[in-house]
Design a protein around this motif. Structure first.
Motif, PDB file in Angstrom:
ATOM      1  N   LEU A 153      -0.634  -6.503   5.656  1.00 42.17           N
ATOM      2  CA  LEU A 153      -0.069  -7.597   4.858  1.00 42.17           C
ATOM      3  C   LEU A 153      -0.990  -8.812   4.888  1.00 42.17           C
ATOM      4  N   ARG A 154      -1.497  -9.156   6.071  1.00 38.04           N
ATOM      5  CA  ARG A 154      -2.394 -10.310   6.194  1.00 38.04           C
ATOM      6  C   ARG A 154      -3.682 -10.068   5.422  1.00 38.04           C
ATOM      7  N   TRP A 155      -4.207  -8.835   5.464  1.00 35.97           N
ATOM      8  CA  TRP A 155      -5.424  -8.473   4.721  1.00 35.97           C
ATOM      9  C   TRP A 155      -5.213  -8.724   3.227  1.00 35.97           C
TER      10      TRP A 155
ATOM     11  N   GLY B 273      -6.650   9.243   6.829  1.00 38.38           N
ATOM     12  CA  GLY B 273      -5.526   8.354   7.116  1.00 38.38           C
ATOM     13  C   GLY B 273      -5.425   8.031   8.591  1.00 38.38           C
ATOM     14  N   LYS B 274      -5.723   9.005   9.435  1.00 37.48           N
ATOM     15  CA  LYS B 274      -5.700   8.768  10.879  1.00 37.48           C
ATOM     16  C   LYS B 274      -6.780   7.772  11.278  1.00 37.48           C
ATOM     17  N   LEU B 275      -7.960   7.877  10.647  1.00 36.23           N
ATOM     18  CA  LEU B 275      -9.039   6.931  10.925  1.00 36.23           C
ATOM     19  C   LEU B 275      -8.625   5.535  10.507  1.00 36.23           C
ATOM     20  N   ARG B 276      -8.066   5.429   9.305  1.00 36.10           N
ATOM     21  CA  ARG B 276      -7.606   4.109   8.838  1.00 36.10           C
ATOM     22  C   ARG B 276      -6.568   3.562   9.803  1.00 36.10           C
ATOM     23  N   GLY B 277      -5.652   4.429  10.216  1.00 39.66           N
ATOM     24  CA  GLY B 277      -4.619   4.002  11.144  1.00 39.66           C
ATOM     25  C   GLY B 277      -5.190   3.500  12.454  1.00 39.66           C
ATOM     26  N   ARG B 278      -6.192   4.190  12.972  1.00 40.20           N
ATOM     27  CA  ARG B 278      -6.813   3.797  14.243  1.00 40.20           C
ATOM     28  C   ARG B 278      -7.456   2.418  14.134  1.00 40.20           C
ATOM     29  N   VAL B 279      -8.163   2.175  13.045  1.00 38.50           N
ATOM     30  CA  VAL B 279      -8.801   0.867  12.842  1.00 38.50           C
ATOM     31  C   VAL B 279      -7.739  -0.220  12.781  1.00 38.50           C
ATOM     32  N   LEU B 280      -6.681   0.025  12.020  1.00 38.20           N
ATOM     33  CA  LEU B 280      -5.624  -0.976  11.882  1.00 38.20           C
ATOM     34  C   LEU B 280      -4.903  -1.213  13.202  1.00 38.20           C
TER      35      LEU B 280
ATOM     36  N   THR C 160     -13.838 -12.499   9.940  1.00 39.17           N
ATOM     37  CA  THR C 160     -14.668 -11.930   8.886  1.00 39.17           C
ATOM     38  C   THR C 160     -15.036 -10.489   9.221  1.00 39.17           C
ATOM     39  N   ALA C 161     -15.330 -10.227  10.481  1.00 36.54           N
ATOM     40  CA  ALA C 161     -15.683  -8.865  10.904  1.00 36.54           C
ATOM     41  C   ALA C 161     -14.491  -7.914  10.750  1.00 36.54           C
ATOM     42  N   GLU C 162     -13.294  -8.382  11.091  1.00 32.29           N
ATOM     43  CA  GLU C 162     -12.096  -7.544  10.944  1.00 32.29           C
ATOM     44  C   GLU C 162     -11.809  -7.257   9.476  1.00 32.29           C
ATOM     45  N   LEU C 163     -11.930  -8.277   8.631  1.00 34.37           N
ATOM     46  CA  LEU C 163     -11.741  -8.068   7.193  1.00 34.37           C
ATOM     47  C   LEU C 163     -12.738  -7.034   6.675  1.00 34.37           C
ATOM     48  N   ALA C 164     -13.978  -7.111   7.144  1.00 35.92           N
ATOM     49  CA  ALA C 164     -15.011  -6.179   6.707  1.00 35.92           C
ATOM     50  C   ALA C 164     -14.692  -4.749   7.167  1.00 35.92           C
TER      51      ALA C 164
ATOM     52  N   LEU D 251     -12.678   0.658   4.825  1.00 36.91           N
ATOM     53  CA  LEU D 251     -11.835   1.840   4.843  1.00 36.91           C
ATOM     54  C   LEU D 251     -11.646   2.441   3.462  1.00 36.91           C
ATOM     55  N   GLY D 252     -11.754   1.621   2.440  1.00 35.43           N
ATOM     56  CA  GLY D 252     -11.575   2.121   1.086  1.00 35.43           C
ATOM     57  C   GLY D 252     -10.138   2.518   0.825  1.00 35.43           C
TER      58      GLY D 252
END
Length: 80
Positions: free
Chosen positions: A35-37, A12-19, A68-72, A77-78
């Protein structure tokens, strides 16, 4: 992807960092990025908040676009 609270896991921390990194690029919050994703993928989004400023932020997701890179990066993150 879930925005709710709870005890953050290592993943979750990794996901948070990316976001947070993507959000800082656009000058928005991590919640707005999620939300935009969802919108960019055609998912129905039903955000919930009782705070006036968060409700306003939840609607303010059309003033920026994810690359596109940000969406990817977010796609990779899964799920928890």
């Amino acid at each position: 992807m879930f925005l709710g609270g709870g005890r953050p896991s290592r993943a979750g921390k990794l996901r948070g960092r990316v976001l947070v990194d993507i959000a800082s690029t656009h000058g928005v919050t991590a919640a707005q990025i999620v939300l935009r994703w969802h919108i960019d993928h055609g998912f129905v989004v039903i955000p919930k908040s009782v705070r006036r400023e968060r409700i306003a932020a939840n609607f303010d997701v059309f003033g920026f676009s994810l690359t596109t890179a940000e969406l990817a990066r977010i796609d990779a993150l899964g799920h928890p």
